[in-house]
Design a protein around this motif. Structure first.
Motif, PDB file in Angstrom:
ATOM      1  N   LEU A  24       0.817  -1.205   0.000  1.00 56.95           N
ATOM      2  CA  LEU A  24       0.000   0.000   0.000  1.00 56.95           C
ATOM      3  C   LEU A  24       0.859   1.268   0.000  1.00 56.95           C
ATOM      4  O   LEU A  24       0.327   2.372   0.107  1.00 56.95           O
ATOM      5  CB  LEU A  24      -0.931  -0.009   1.221  1.00 56.95           C
ATOM      6  N   PHE A  25       2.165   1.103  -0.100  1.00 56.27           N
ATOM      7  CA  PHE A  25       3.081   2.245  -0.149  1.00 56.27           C
ATOM      8  C   PHE A  25       2.687   3.228  -1.251  1.00 56.27           C
ATOM      9  O   PHE A  25       2.813   4.453  -1.089  1.00 56.27           O
ATOM     10  CB  PHE A  25       4.507   1.729  -0.369  1.00 56.27           C
ATOM     11  N   TYR A  26       2.184   2.706  -2.363  1.00 60.56           N
ATOM     12  CA  TYR A  26       1.862   3.575  -3.500  1.00 60.56           C
ATOM     13  C   TYR A  26       0.627   4.435  -3.260  1.00 60.56           C
ATOM     14  O   TYR A  26       0.330   5.323  -4.063  1.00 60.56           O
ATOM     15  CB  TYR A  26       1.678   2.726  -4.757  1.00 60.56           C
ATOM     16  N   MET A  27      -0.079   4.185  -2.156  1.00 62.42           N
ATOM     17  CA  MET A  27      -1.204   5.052  -1.814  1.00 62.42           C
ATOM     18  C   MET A  27      -0.748   6.303  -1.065  1.00 62.42           C
ATOM     19  O   MET A  27      -1.569   7.166  -0.728  1.00 62.42           O
ATOM     20  CB  MET A  27      -2.213   4.278  -0.955  1.00 62.42           C
ATOM     21  N   ILE A  28       0.545   6.405  -0.777  1.00 61.63           N
ATOM     22  CA  ILE A  28       1.041   7.590  -0.075  1.00 61.63           C
ATOM     23  C   ILE A  28       0.805   8.850  -0.913  1.00 61.63           C
ATOM     24  O   ILE A  28       0.490   9.929  -0.372  1.00 61.63           O
ATOM     25  CB  ILE A  28       2.538   7.424   0.252  1.00 61.63           C
ATOM     26  N   GLY A  29       0.944   8.735  -2.236  1.00 58.93           N
ATOM     27  CA  GLY A  29       0.730   9.903  -3.103  1.00 58.93           C
ATOM     28  C   GLY A  29      -0.653  10.511  -2.929  1.00 58.93           C
ATOM     29  O   GLY A  29      -0.783  11.707  -2.623  1.00 58.93           O
ATOM     30  N   PRO A  30      -1.734   9.742  -3.113  1.00 60.75           N
ATOM     31  CA  PRO A  30      -3.073  10.304  -2.886  1.00 60.75           C
ATOM     32  C   PRO A  30      -3.286  10.810  -1.465  1.00 60.75           C
ATOM     33  O   PRO A  30      -3.960  11.828  -1.264  1.00 60.75           O
ATOM     34  CB  PRO A  30      -4.000   9.126  -3.196  1.00 60.75           C
ATOM     35  N   ILE A  31      -2.720  10.105  -0.486  1.00 58.68           N
ATOM     36  CA  ILE A  31      -2.893  10.542   0.906  1.00 58.68           C
ATOM     37  C   ILE A  31      -2.231  11.904   1.120  1.00 58.68           C
ATOM     38  O   ILE A  31      -2.811  12.805   1.744  1.00 58.68           O
ATOM     39  CB  ILE A  31      -2.317   9.493   1.868  1.00 58.68           C
ATOM     40  N   LEU A  32      -1.023  12.090   0.600  1.00 55.92           N
ATOM     41  CA  LEU A  32      -0.336  13.381   0.749  1.00 55.92           C
ATOM     42  C   LEU A  32      -1.065  14.484  -0.005  1.00 55.92           C
ATOM     43  O   LEU A  32      -1.171  15.625   0.488  1.00 55.92           O
ATOM     44  CB  LEU A  32       1.110  13.263   0.260  1.00 55.92           C
ATOM     45  N   ASP A  33      -1.573  14.162  -1.186  1.00 59.67           N
ATOM     46  CA  ASP A  33      -2.338  15.172  -1.933  1.00 59.67           C
ATOM     47  C   ASP A  33      -3.579  15.588  -1.151  1.00 59.67           C
ATOM     48  O   ASP A  33      -3.950  16.777  -1.121  1.00 59.67           O
ATOM     49  CB  ASP A  33      -2.744  14.626  -3.300  1.00 59.67           C
ATOM     50  N   GLY A  34      -4.231  14.610  -0.510  1.00 58.65           N
ATOM     51  CA  GLY A  34      -5.393  14.946   0.297  1.00 58.65           C
ATOM     52  C   GLY A  34      -5.030  15.795   1.499  1.00 58.65           C
ATOM     53  O   GLY A  34      -5.763  16.715   1.885  1.00 58.65           O
ATOM     54  N   TRP A  35      -3.897  15.495   2.105  1.00 56.14           N
ATOM     55  CA  TRP A  35      -3.465  16.253   3.284  1.00 56.14           C
ATOM     56  C   TRP A  35      -3.172  17.724   2.949  1.00 56.14           C
ATOM     57  O   TRP A  35      -3.310  18.606   3.810  1.00 56.14           O
ATOM     58  CB  TRP A  35      -2.225  15.585   3.861  1.00 56.14           C
ATOM     59  N   HIS A  36      -2.791  17.986   1.705  1.00 56.94           N
ATOM     60  CA  HIS A  36      -2.443  19.353   1.322  1.00 56.94           C
ATOM     61  C   HIS A  36      -3.604  20.093   0.638  1.00 56.94           C
ATOM     62  O   HIS A  36      -3.398  21.163   0.054  1.00 56.94           O
ATOM     63  CB  HIS A  36      -1.230  19.341   0.381  1.00 56.94           C
TER      64      HIS A  36
END
Length: 375
Positions: A24-36
């Motif tokens: 699930l490491f590749y879900m970090i991108g969407p999570i970071l985009d959501g956080w910003h």
């Protein structure tokens, strides 16, 4: 993407979810985009959707993997549809909030489809995910299509498809081995019943007839009755000798059977087993002897060890059984002190007679260690 092969080694299955979560490491991108995201509600919605998506994927993957290990087949279409529907809804919410990076979830949707559905449904999900990944970046204003997910979706799906086929074949082979074992046991029981009938049927019939004759002759011809009784005693002794010989042959130990029994007994006792499938590595002349070692060693592990794991190692001239239980309590007794009685004492005598040695001690790291080897 994670593969579905059974985890090897003690405790691997227990922590398998950690290994699966790595992907699930590749879900970090969407999570970071959501956080910003600029709005608080956007941050909350995107994070909840992303974490929920990961949780559904991970729990579903573990459930599907367990089903494949047990049956070699995917779960029911209804169960797979519910899980895939939940992932699709969460992925859509995430993508609406964070934008193009949310399409990364399509890779996990495709993989889940391969795991959760039969071939036709699985590839419908895969092609649908690939089509979505290829079309949306080109039709949604502001998306530049720099993330090429079509290739990732197809490669991940093909890889997992191959893995599921391997798992299915392994499950089918395991089922076939179990069926062969069951049929072999049934055939052996039938053989033993047939041997007993052949051995005792005639003898007991003759004994019954002669005993009736002797009963009638007791008054009429005592000497004749005595002769018949003597003959009955002879027949009974012969029948008993035949039964003992048959039982001795029936109780010949099979190393492969004992390994299968050990695996079953340890599993029933809640002890994770690392047991060879066959004993082909052992010298054929010592397989029966080592079968006795496996039986006695595993019996002690199940009854006395309080262990969580048990390991059986075989090579041409040795067998070793170890566990991570409480191990020997107090100082180890001398070999002379362990000779008497049943259990390990009887096993030592059997091994001594065959020119082998038995060593008993503490396992490195805690637990009990039993090793039999050629002297």
């Amino acid at each position: 993407m994670p593969n579905a092969q059974p985890a090897r080694g003690p405790g691997a299955g227990r922590f398998f979810w950690l290994w699966a979560a790595v992907w699930l490491f590749y879900m970090i991108g969407p999570i970071l985009d959501g956080w910003h995201r600029p709005e608080v509600w956007q941050r909350v919605v995107s994070l909840v959707a992303a974490l929920g998506f990961c949780a559904v994927y991970l729990s579903g993957f573990i459930a599907v993997r367990r089903r494949y290990r047990i049956t070699g087949q995917p779960p029911s279409p209804a169960e797979g549809a519910v899980r895939l529907g939940a992932m699709t809804v969460l992925a859509a919410i995430l993508t609406v909030v964070v934008g193009e990076s949310g399409l990364t979830s399509l890779v996990y949707i495709a993989v889940t489809g391969v795991f959760a559905f039969p071939p036709r449904g699985a590839w419908s999900v895969v092609f649908g995910s690939a089509l979505t990944a290829g079309v949306l970046p080109r039709v949604v204003p502001g998306w530049d299509g720099t993330i090429d997910l079509v290739f990732a979706v197809m490669v991940a799906a093909l890889a997992v498809w191959g893995v599921t086929r391997v798992v299915q074949r392994n499950a089918q082979l395991a089922e076939a081995r179990e069926e062969i074992t069951r049929l072999a046991i049934a055939a052996e029981r039938n053989r033993f019943a047939r041997d007993m009938h052949d051995l005792l049927g005639h003898s007991l019939t003759v004994v019954s007839v002669k005993s009736e004759l002797a009963a009638r002759l007791v008054q009429l011809a005592p000497e004749r009755a005595e002769a018949e009784l003597t003959d009955i005693q002879r027949l009974v002794r012969e029948a008993l000798a035949d039964v003992r010989a048959a039982v001795a042959g029936y109780r010949e130990m099979s190393l492969a059977t004992e390994l299968a029994s050990a695996r079953s007994a340890l599993d029933a006792a809640g002890i994770e087993a690392d047991v060879p499938v066959t004993g082909e590595s052992v010298d054929p002349q010592r397989q029966e002897l080592f079968a006795w070692v496996v039986r006695e060693g595993v019996t002690n592990v199940v009854r006395h060890s309080d262990a969580k794991h048990c390991w059986i190692r075989l090579d041409r001239t040795a067998v070793e059984i170890s566990d991570d239980g409480r191990g020997p309590q107090g100082p180890l007794p001398s070999p002379e002190e362990r000779r008497g009685g049943h259990g390990l004492g009887g096993l030592r005598e059997r091994l001594d007679a065959a020119g082998c040695t038995l060593s008993i001690g503490r396992r490195d790291g805690g637990g009990f260690l039993l090793r039999a080897s050629v002297a």
